[in-house]
Design an enzyme around this catalytic site. Structure first.
Site, PDB file in Angstrom:
ATOM      1  CD  GLU A 150      -2.839   1.234   0.255  1.00  0.00           C
ATOM      2  OE1 GLU A 150      -3.632   0.505   0.142  1.00  0.00           O
ATOM      3  OE2 GLU A 150      -2.795   2.173  -0.362  1.00  0.00           O
ATOM      4  CE  LYS A 226       5.341   7.299  -5.590  1.00  0.00           C
ATOM      5  NZ  LYS A 226       5.583   8.691  -5.362  1.00  0.00           N
TER       6      LYS A 226
END
Ligand SMILES: NC(=O)c1ccc[n+]([C@@H]2O[C@H](COP(=O)([O-])OP(=O)(O)OC[C@H]3O[C@@H](n4cnc5c(N)ncnc54)[C@H](OP(=O)(O)O)[C@@H]3O)[C@@H](O)[C@H]2O)c1
Length: 452
Positions: A150, A226
């Protein structure tokens, strides 16, 4: 289908965490820098909250660092620190290895070694997940452990678990956002204070918002890692960050942000992936974003990720994308999930195990409106000529203006907004115009994002 899922569960990658009653949940930490220190601090501060929620005390059993004598931002017992990775990885009492050392190697090897001996892994390392996620998830599946990440995307903003759990019933057609706080800070300051990129970067470094070596941030590499992870989660496609369409903010001038404002846009470094006709297009690039859109309002070091879903509609996740406390929040959420055996339905897992689910296209072939800032010779009909030459290459324009350039009576600046066209066509048109001498200099080319 159900049998398949049961088999997958039995194979164990979602196996709940098992521990002896009365024993603590032991964390082996790889790295005690900004994030590692923040995690230790947060675990310490949240002891009373976490123990009843996890069902046992959570403690850091050992910490791998490079330098035992380095001053740390939080005092830990000297005996906790080690420079020998095996002290963490081979300790049978360590239940979860939390990797917050960063970099591709040896972080990858340590993660794989932890999986190999049956330890769950939580990591904040976007580089490793983006470049080796498929292999890591496949190995985790094989060994019946969880790997959670996460914190690797947008720091404290929950996005991985929402995509994989809360939005699991949705078809997601597009995901885009601001996933690098450093560049968002620089662009905000350029817009607000009229700074050049280098001046805003120097300010960001002074304030601790940018690394001493900011190349990965301003060049868009950090955002590409990302985005690569988001693409895998949403579309089941692992696009290597290094192979992704990527344009940083270093080519932007103060003048581009002035033009954007005059035309009703903010400029943001967008990380964007969308699926059109079964083909996934992804890229990182400075984009003109309509002033009134939600994402244009995200300023400073904040991150934001916008997701288009079929059932839940458009969603915006926003907040602090970095920093010790926000990142610790994401790491602890993962640690708790692993401890409680909470499962995520992962497309990434399917992608990792069964291969790519969609075709990958070139971002340059995805049509969009574009902003062009050009320098041309000051002669009659200059705007008409630029528009005609663009049109010869199939690039129509909706707006064009020119401006005298200070300190030059032979050149003018021309700003053009195109209608929808492929970047590849725009680039072909501009290089032909430069060859013919119709354009002396290409100041900049930016994609214009659609309003949502
Ligand atoms: N900083 C943030 O806000 C943020 C946010 C989200 C995600 N992340 C990610 O989190 C990770 C860590 O970032 P950070 O900012 O905490 O980095 P950092 O401050 O540079 O800390 C790295 C730590 O890892 C240790 N380390 C590095 N290489 C090592 C090696 N080969 N052997 C042993 N120890 C090693 C260092 O030891 P020494 O202290 O002894 O040098 C240090 O304690 C990165 O993947 C980063 O992308 C960071």
């Amino acid at each position: 289908m159900l049998a398949e899922r049961v088999a997958a569960d039995e194979a164990g990658y979602t196996r709940p965490f098992v521990r002896d009653p009365g024993r603590a949940l032991n964390i082996g930490l790889l790295g005690m820098g900004v994030v590692g220190t923040g995690l230790i601090q947060a675990l310490h501060a949240k002891t009373a909250l976490l123990q009843p929620r996890v069902g046992c005390p959570v403690r850091v059993k050992s910490v791998l660092v490079r330098d035992l004598d380095k001053p740390r931002g939080f005092q830990v017992a000297r005996g906790l620190l080690t420079t020998r990775p095996e002290d963490v990885l081979n300790d049978p009492e360590v239940d979860i290895v939390v990797e917050v050392m960063g970099g591709e190697h040896p972080a990858l090897e340590y993660i794989l070694a932890a999986i190999e001996v049956g330890k769950h892994v939580v990591t904040a390392n976007k580089e490793v997940v983006a470049r080796h996620g498929r292999e890591i998830l496949a190995r985790a599946h094989h060994h019946g452990v969880q790997v959670r990440f996460e914190a690797s995307v947008a720091g404290g903003v929950p996005i991985v678990a929402p995509l994989l759990r809360d939005l699991a019933a949705n078809e997601i057609t597009s995901i885009r956002g601001i996933v690098n706080g450093t560049t968002n800070y620089i662009l905000s300051r350029m817009a607000q204070q009229g700074l050049e990129c280098g001046e805003a970067l120097a300010e960001a470094q002074r304030l601790g918002y940018a690394e001493a070596d900011p190349a990965k941030d301003v060049g868009g590499m950090d955002a590409a890692c990302k985005l690569s992870i988001l693409c895998a989660l949403v579309f089941g496609v692992w696009t290597k960050d290094l192979e992704m369409h990527r344009q940083g903010i270093n080519g932007l001038a103060r003048r581009d942000l002035e033009c954007a404002r005059e035309l009703g846009y903010a400029v943001k470094l967008m990380a964007s992936a969308k699926k059109v006709g079964g083909v996934v297009y992804s890229g990182v690039y400075p984009a003109f974003v309509p002033e009134g859109s939600a994402i244009a309002q995200v300023d400073g070091v904040l991150n934001a990720v916008e997701v288009e879903t079929d059932l839940a509609g458009p969603l915006l996740f926003t907040g602090q994308g970095a920093g010790p406390s926000p990142t610790a929040s994401a790491l602890i959420a993962d640690i708790m999930d692993v401890a409680l055996g909470t499962k995520l339905s992962t497309k990434a897992m399917r992608g990792a195990l069964h291969g790519e689910a969609a075709k990958v296209g070139r971002m340059a072939d995805l049509e969009a409106e574009h902003y062009l800032r050009l320098v041309v010779a000051d002669r009659p009909q200059r705007l008409t000529e630029v528009r005609r030459r663009l049109s010869d290459h199939g690039v129509e324009s909706s707006f064009a203006m020119f401006r005298e350039l200070p300190q030059s009576d032979s050149k003018v600046e021309v700003v053009v907004m195109t209608r929808r066209a492929k970047l590849a066509s725009v680039q072909q048109a501009l290089s032909a115009m430069q060859k013919a001498g119709a354009v002396l200099e290409v100041g900049n080319v930016c994609r214009v994002e659609e309003a949502r």
